[in-house]
Design an enzyme around this catalytic site. Structure first.
Site, PDB file in Angstrom:
ATOM      1  CE  LYS A 101     -44.958  85.877  94.326  1.00  8.00           C
ATOM      2  NZ  LYS A 101     -45.606  84.828  93.508  1.00  8.00           N
ATOM      3  CE  LYS A 129     -47.677  89.385 113.193  1.00  8.41           C
ATOM      4  NZ  LYS A 129     -47.135  88.058 112.916  1.00  8.41           N
ATOM      5  CB  SER A 130     -42.449  93.341 110.288  1.00  6.62           C
ATOM      6  OG  SER A 130     -42.492  92.612 111.495  1.00  6.62           O
TER       7      SER A 130
END
Length: 381
Positions: A101, A129-130
């Site tokens: 998820k 973030k990546s």
């Protein structure tokens, strides 16, 4: 000759040159702002001409003019899973990245960049973030260009991506001519031999060949997205300002139809506003995550002025609280990195220095061994 008078003359000339340089930098900034305004005006006029001539722009294309700010309700629509790309995104999340998820705001960011929106994402380190540009890269035609300031960050991400069979490459000052040639050629391959190309801002600023290849990839619709990691480095108000980041505005001017994705773990609203101007991005969508980190523990200790006592404290901390774990000891200089790692080795701790003046191969080797827990600590400045 009066040495004092000579020194004053040199200092006066230096002050004059510095003042002139500041004036030139101000003029450059003003010209870049003017160029961005004229480019926006030109694009808006082109759009009017197309509409007047009955030309219909494809639904997947990005508007050339500035877009209005999104309301909270409009942003929440991008939390959904009913977009044309949603099924593929879900499949790659599970099958490629082996995740069940999304974390908070990841799906919103992914949907926004897949929709072609310019986007700034402010999210603490460790929140994922990546993934917000790596996953869209896998789901898009061509490749995503990723600009990041540190080779160690590139190596971290590329090692991870290769471990899950996602093809990614990097270009930096230590790249061989043969490797650079292969990467440049791959940018023009419609079959996309790699999905992400990591480069340093210096490479964008100094390599005319790279810009030429990016231009060709853009014209062939193979440049799907531009991700600027550590985007706060653009701004002189940011804590890690990098001069070459100021030149990245050329990317949006050269490739106006490519969505730009700026990422940072920490940036104030004034820094982000500065980044908008520098990157020539008009009214990007900004997503800011909560900075509450329940998994972090902070402790302040008094530093012993005696060096041997200080090294003993660090040693006992590593061997005790962080036994059999790897970590980083941050220092102020390259000399300190060498000294501290040497002292830790004397105390039976597997520690190595890590700094800019190391041989690139040796530096990369240290980084890989540390990632695999074969090195307990590396000391960096």
């Amino acid at each position: 000759m009066d040495v004092g008078v000579g020194t004053k003359d040199v200092q006066a000339e230096l002050d004059s040159v510095e003042a002139e340089l500041e004036l030139v930098e101000l003029q450059i900034t003003e010209l870049l702002d003017k160029q961005a305004q004229l480019t926006s005006q030109k694009n808006a006029l082109l759009l009017q001409l197309e509409e007047a001539c009955g030309t219909v722009r494809p639904s997947s294309s990005k508007s050339l003019g500035p877009e209005p700010m999104m309301s909270k309700q409009e942003l929440q629509q991008y939390d959904g899973t009913d977009f044309p790309w949603s099924k593929e995104v879900e499949q790659h999340l599970k099958n490629s990245f082996h995740l069940s998820k999304f974390r908070p705001l990841q799906l919103r960011a992914i949907n926004l960049t897949m929709a072609g929106k310019d986007l700034f994402l402010v999210m603490p380190t460790g929140r994922g973030k990546s993934l917000c540009f790596q996953l869209p890269a896998v789901c898009s035609k061509g490749f995503t260009l990723v600009i990041t300031p540190l080779v160690s960050l590139m190596e971290d991400q590329i090692m991870y991506l290769k471990s899950i069979d996602i093809s990614a490459v990097m270009l930096n000052a230590s790249s061989s001519k043969e490797h650079a040639k292969l990467v440049m050629a791959g940018m023009m391959d419609p079959k996309a031999p790699f999905k992400l190309v990591y480069v340093t801002p210096e490479k964008i600023a100094k390599s005319k060949l790279l810009m030429s290849r990016l231009e060709k990839a853009y014209n062939a619709k193979l440049l799907s997205r531009i991700a600027v990691d550590e985007v706060h480095c653009c701004s002189q108000w940011g804590h890690d300002f990098r001069p070459d980041y100021k030149l990245l505005g050329i990317l949006k001017r050269q490739f106006p139809m490519v969505p730009l994705f700026g990422l940072t773990a920490t940036a104030t609203s004034s820094v982000l506003k500065d980044c908008e101007k520098i990157l020539c991005v008009q009214q990007p969508v900004t997503i800011t995550a909560s900075f509450n980190r329940t998994n972090l523990y902070y402790e302040v200790r008094i530093k012993d002025s005696d060096n041997d006592a200080l090294m003993s404290d660090i040693t006992s901390l590593i061997k005790g609280k962080y036994k059999d774990q790897s970590g980083i000891v941050y220092v102020f200089s390259q000399k300190d990195a060498e000294m501290v790692s040497s002292e830790l080795k004397k105390r039976d701790i597997s520690a190595y220095p890590y700094h800019a003046n190391m041989d690139p191969e040796e530096k990369s080797k240290v980084h890989r061994r540390w990632t695999c827990n074969k090195i307990q600590s590396h000391c960096r400045c």
